[in-house]
Design an enzyme around this catalytic site. Structure first.
Site, PDB file in Angstrom:
ATOM      1  N   ASP A   1       3.237   7.842   3.831  1.00 53.27           N
ATOM      2  CA  ASP A   1       4.664   7.527   3.895  1.00 53.27           C
ATOM      3  C   ASP A   1       5.539   8.665   3.366  1.00 53.27           C
ATOM      4  O   ASP A   1       5.088   9.488   2.565  1.00 53.27           O
ATOM      5  CB  ASP A   1       4.960   6.287   3.040  1.00 53.27           C
ATOM      6  CG  ASP A   1       4.389   5.013   3.637  1.00 53.27           C
ATOM      7  OD1 ASP A   1       3.582   5.101   4.572  1.00 53.27           O
ATOM      8  OD2 ASP A   1       4.752   3.927   3.140  1.00 53.27           O
TER       9      ASP A   1
ATOM     10  N   HIS B   1       1.228   8.634   0.017  1.00 55.17           N
ATOM     11  CA  HIS B   1       2.460   9.379   0.294  1.00 55.17           C
ATOM     12  C   HIS B   1       2.154  10.864   0.411  1.00 55.17           C
ATOM     13  O   HIS B   1       1.606  11.453  -0.532  1.00 55.17           O
ATOM     14  CB  HIS B   1       3.472   9.142  -0.833  1.00 55.17           C
ATOM     15  CG  HIS B   1       3.825   7.693  -1.012  1.00 55.17           C
ATOM     16  ND1 HIS B   1       3.016   6.808  -1.691  1.00 55.17           N
ATOM     17  CD2 HIS B   1       4.887   6.979  -0.567  1.00 55.17           C
ATOM     18  CE1 HIS B   1       3.580   5.603  -1.666  1.00 55.17           C
ATOM     19  NE2 HIS B   1       4.719   5.677  -0.992  1.00 55.17           N
TER      20      HIS B   1
HETATM   21 ZN    ZN Z   1       8.466   5.159   1.197  1.00 62.97          ZN
END
Ligand code: ZN
Length: 257
Positions: free
Chosen positions: A60, A206
């Site tokens: 992400d 992430h």
């Molecule tokens: Zn995010």
């Protein structure tokens, strides 16, 4: 900006054959959807079916100008396909990285334009966040995300239902969270992923954090050693491979919505 109506009309063939919609696609297609789809909350899923050996890595908040390409190298070396939930404004800034993701077989998902708490926005605000992001991805690779991951996982059931209906985008949450955003260090991120992943897992990480990217060789090789195979989110949900959808989107440059 493209209106979603145009995109739906334009990609009708892809939608019809891809089984993208839980409601409309289900009857017509032979794909086996995970149990979540048919049960209480069909608009959002946390994992794929807990059988077989498929898992989905999701990254992400990118693209990041240096970390994401480094991660793409790691994935390519291992022939692993992943799903990137990109932030729209980052996608608009780094279209070449978006293009590389697609060229290398990865799936792009929608993670909003500016990473707000979508649960605090009204319908119009939510749609603007999603559409602006889809538009940026479209401009880079002439295809649009077909799943949403809300920032912070913050989305009401009502919103998830509305988005699934209005944008044909199911909400994809996760089943494994190494909490890498707290920056616990690479070895902790890797061991949490290895200890918590089972069949059907959707793993949240992430690609904007250096320790996360540094954790990937250990995490990915460990999962491969345990016999897991990597799939994109659409594939793990039994849907058609996003990279193989036959997109027929309008070739308009400046339609306004
Ligand atoms: Zn995010």
């Amino acid at each position: 900006m493209f209106t979603r109506r145009n995109l739906i009309v334009g990609s009708g063939a892809a939608l019809a054959c891809g089984g993208l919609m839980p409601a409309a696609g289900l009857a017509a297609s032979s794909v086996s959807l995970p149990e979540d789809f048919a049960s209480a909350r069909p608009d959002a899923v946390k994992a794929g079916p807990a059988r077989g050996n498929l898992v989905a890595m999701t990254f992400d908040d990118g693209p990041h100008p240096t970390l994401t390409p480094a991660l793409l190298d790691m994935l390519k070396e291992r022939r692993i396909r992943a799903t990137f939930y990109v932030i729209g404004r980052n996608a608009a800034r780094y279209p070449d990285i978006i293009k590389r993701m697609v060229d290398e077989g990865h799936e792009i998902g929608n993670h909003s334009w500016s990473h707000p708490f979508l649960s605090r926005l009204g319908s119009g605000g939510v749609l603007r966040e999603l559409d602006r992001t889809s538009d940026a991805v479209y401009k880079a690779v002439q295809r649009i995300p077909t799943t949403l991951r809300p920032p912070y996982g913050a989305l009401t059931d009502r919103q998830a239902h509305f988005i699934a209906k209005d944008r044909e985008m199911p909400t994809i949450l996760w089943s494994v969270d190494p909490e890498d955003w707290r920056r616990p260090g690479s070895s902790v991120v890797a061991s949490r992923i290895l200890n918590r992943t089972g069949p059907g897992a959707i793993i949240l990480t992430h690609d904007i954090h250096a320790p996360t990217v540094r954790a990937m060789p250990t995490a990915l090789d460990g999962l491969l050693d345990r016999g897991f195979e990597f799939a994109t989110v659409s594939m793990i949900l039994g849907r058609r491979d996003w990279s193989k959808l036959r997109w027929r989107l309008p070739q308009v440059a400046d339609a306004t919505s």
